[in-house]
Scaffold this motif. Structure first.
Motif, mmCIF file in Angstrom:
data_model
loop_
_atom_site.group_PDB
_atom_site.id
_atom_site.type_symbol
_atom_site.label_atom_id
_atom_site.label_comp_id
_atom_site.label_asym_id
_atom_site.label_seq_id
_atom_site.Cartn_x
_atom_site.Cartn_y
_atom_site.Cartn_z
ATOM 1 N N LEU A 145 42.422 18.224 16.410
ATOM 2 C CA LEU A 145 42.695 17.212 15.386
ATOM 3 C C LEU A 145 43.198 17.845 14.096
ATOM 4 O O LEU A 145 44.072 17.289 13.418
ATOM 5 C CB LEU A 145 41.431 16.394 15.117
ATOM 6 N N SER A 185 40.602 16.184 8.072
ATOM 7 C CA SER A 185 41.595 17.205 8.426
ATOM 8 C C SER A 185 42.945 16.958 7.782
ATOM 9 O O SER A 185 43.768 17.869 7.673
ATOM 10 C CB SER A 185 41.764 17.281 9.952
ATOM 11 N N MET A 228 43.976 9.311 19.475
ATOM 12 C CA MET A 228 42.790 9.922 20.073
ATOM 13 C C MET A 228 41.925 8.932 20.842
ATOM 14 O O MET A 228 40.915 9.313 21.427
ATOM 15 C CB MET A 228 41.945 10.585 18.979
ATOM 16 N N THR A 250 46.878 18.467 14.487
ATOM 17 C CA THR A 250 47.757 17.291 14.467
ATOM 18 C C THR A 250 48.089 16.836 13.051
ATOM 19 O O THR A 250 49.047 16.081 12.860
ATOM 20 C CB THR A 250 47.116 16.116 15.236
ATOM 21 N N PHE A 262 35.371 11.544 15.831
ATOM 22 C CA PHE A 262 36.823 11.356 15.791
ATOM 23 C C PHE A 262 37.324 10.846 14.440
ATOM 24 O O PHE A 262 38.199 11.481 13.835
ATOM 25 C CB PHE A 262 37.263 10.418 16.920
ATOM 26 N N VAL A 295 39.516 13.103 11.720
ATOM 27 C CA VAL A 295 40.863 12.608 11.413
ATOM 28 C C VAL A 295 41.048 12.484 9.901
ATOM 29 O O VAL A 295 42.068 12.917 9.337
ATOM 30 C CB VAL A 295 41.105 11.244 12.105
ATOM 31 N N ARG A 327 46.931 9.019 13.901
ATOM 32 C CA ARG A 327 46.199 10.073 14.614
ATOM 33 C C ARG A 327 44.936 9.515 15.253
ATOM 34 O O ARG A 327 44.536 9.942 16.338
ATOM 35 C CB ARG A 327 45.858 11.220 13.651
ATOM 36 N N THR A 354 37.798 19.214 17.300
ATOM 37 C CA THR A 354 37.984 19.367 15.855
ATOM 38 C C THR A 354 39.211 20.225 15.551
ATOM 39 O O THR A 354 40.023 19.880 14.679
ATOM 40 C CB THR A 354 36.729 20.001 15.229
ATOM 41 N N THR A 358 46.760 8.904 9.083
ATOM 42 C CA THR A 358 45.424 9.018 9.656
ATOM 43 C C THR A 358 45.190 7.913 10.691
ATOM 44 O O THR A 358 44.528 8.144 11.708
ATOM 45 C CB THR A 358 44.351 8.942 8.557
ATOM 46 N N THR A 366 48.728 15.607 23.050
ATOM 47 C CA THR A 366 47.334 15.751 22.633
ATOM 48 C C THR A 366 46.384 15.580 23.819
ATOM 49 O O THR A 366 45.393 16.307 23.949
ATOM 50 C CB THR A 366 47.004 14.732 21.533
#
Length: 448
Positions: free
Chosen positions: A114, A162, A131, A117, A155, A159, A127, A111, A124, A89
């Motif tokens: 993310l 998404s 980040m 991912t 962020f 997360v 992730r 965006t 979550t 990432t």
């Protein structure tokens, strides 16, 4: 105790097993919402009670740990551990930052990354933690506190929203898939979820990014230059990362399941084993196992046992017959019912500070109501799960929100979260209803 007695008196027309299931469900709801008890502890306690007082089959409880969804989540966690350790990432972000200069363009690229991912990292919180270096690189090279605040809000928001793109984007999704199958008999495959969930998730995250940029930055700040130094993030070429290609192959295999027929869980396990061959990854299999969220696995197994108990006891059919049958007479049209579900889902994070717990608490009665009102069970599930994904009003509402809020002093305030949520909630309600009325029915017609 008083609630169990009240159920005995008010629901005396139910079968004994159904009354016991209802009592266990109500006590579980109390444990999740009105006590400080751990969510997984409450779930396991309820599953044991369901085994003792309803099903009487210990093997039904023990067998849940061997359920396909448990193994899929385990394999996904192992893949995620290898993926995070590889720094892929960071490389993607560095690649984007080397070509994009404005704050706005970098925000949209982040965006998109993310969103991608969500197909690899089944957590979550995981992730969000992945980040943190990207945010640190941006914050360390940004002199504007307003821009740092915008990225700090961006962020966790992306997360959380998404995750809906993928069935493994959050453990709540696997709980929802299992409950729909057990309570309504409708199966949702990996590709089915992606086809339905990805368009909504993409619309949601890019719309939210646009809102954050316009709500917290001026036009000049959005067009401002943001340059990251070459050594701020790892830049090893992606073609040299076998984990990147293994993860891509697994996701491709999931999406093309109708063509080859290989079970998605088997594909995930093959990929999870492949990334730990010597010379492939930078983390050992034992260390990856330590990254597995055991609490979530046990929670999901317990919820599978509870859902089985609701079905075998006849609780869902009894509630529809005795309590919710009047809805069939047209007192509450299905579209009004779905709108109510969306509103409850959007507000539920203010009381229930766990995504998986929100779905576990709200979905069983919602599916029972859906059956009574004539609403489509899958549509109702998508509505509820997509709504519960919006949870950034309070610092305690979601771990990613708390994480980025505490990375540095005054990253964002409680007032910033309320201000953002006040805009995102009505926008997402309208977005959900647009998908319910137009997009998802059109997609379902194409899938038939």
């Amino acid at each position: 105790m008083s609630m169990t007695i009240a159920i005995e008196l008010l629901a005396s027309g139910m079968a004994l097993e159904a009354r016991r299931s209802l009592q266990i469900l109500v006590l579980a709801l109390v444990g999740w919402t009105l006590t400080s008890l751990d969510d997984t502890f409450v779930a396991v306690t309820s599953a044991v009670a369901m085994t003792l007082f309803v099903t009487g089959k210990p093997e039904a409880l023990f067998g849940t740990l061997g359920d396909q969804l448990i193994w899929l989540l385990l394999a996904s966690f192992l893949l995620a551990a290898a993926f995070k350790a590889s720094g892929i990432t960071d490389q993607l972000i560095a690649l984007a930052a080397g070509r994009l200069r404005s704050v706005q363009s970098l925000a949209y690229v982040l965006t998109a990354i993310l969103l991608a991912t969500a197909f690899v990292i089944p957590s979550t919180s995981g992730r969000a933690a992945m980040m943190v270096p990207a945010y640190a690189a941006i914050a360390g090279n940004c002199t504007s506190a307003r821009v740092r605040r915008a990225f700090a809000l961006l962020f966790p928001t992306i997360v959380l929203l998404s995750a809906f793109a993928s069935p493994i984007g959050a453990g709540a999704h696997l709980v929802a898939i299992d409950m729909v199958q057990r309570l309504s008999g409708q199966e949702i495959g990996y590709l089915d979820w992606v086809v339905l969930g990805l368009p909504f998730a993409a619309s949601s995250v890019f719309l939210s990014t646009s809102i954050i940029l316009r709500l917290f930055l001026t036009a000049q700040e959005r067009r401002g230059m943001l340059v990251l130094p070459p050594n701020s993030l790892k830049r090893e070429p992606l073609p040299r990362q076998p984990i990147f290609w293994i993860a891509a192959a697994v996701v491709t295999g999931w999406l093309t399941e109708p063509m080859h027929g290989i079970d998605p869980t088997i594909l995930a396990l093959i990929g999870a084993l492949a990334v730990f061959f010597p010379g492939v990854g930078s983390i050992s299999f034992r260390d990856a196992l330590r990254d597995v969220d055991l609490s979530l696995l046990v929670f999901l197994a317990a919820m599978i046992c509870l859902a089985d108990g609701f079905v075998t006891s006849g609780l869902n059919e009894s509630l529809v017959t005795m309590v919710f049958r009047p809805l069939r007479a047209g007192e509450l049209p299905s579209i009004m019912f779905i709108a109510l579900v969306a509103m409850i889902g959007l507000l539920s994070h203010l009381i229930i500070h766990s995504r998986t717990a929100r779905v576990s608490i709200l979905l069983p009665p919602t599916l029972i109501l859906a059956q009574a009102s004539g609403a489509d069970a899958v549509m109702v599930m998508l509505t509820l799960v997509s709504a519960t994904g919006l949870c950034q009003t309070l610092m305690v509402s979601a771990k990613p929100v708390a994480l980025f809020g505490r990375l540095e002093e005054n990253a964002y305030s409680a007032g910033d979260l309320v201000r953002l949520s006040a805009v995102l909630m009505p926008v997402h309600f309208l977005l959900i209803m647009a998908f319910v009325l137009i997009v998802w029915p059109a997609i379902e017609l194409m899938l038939v």
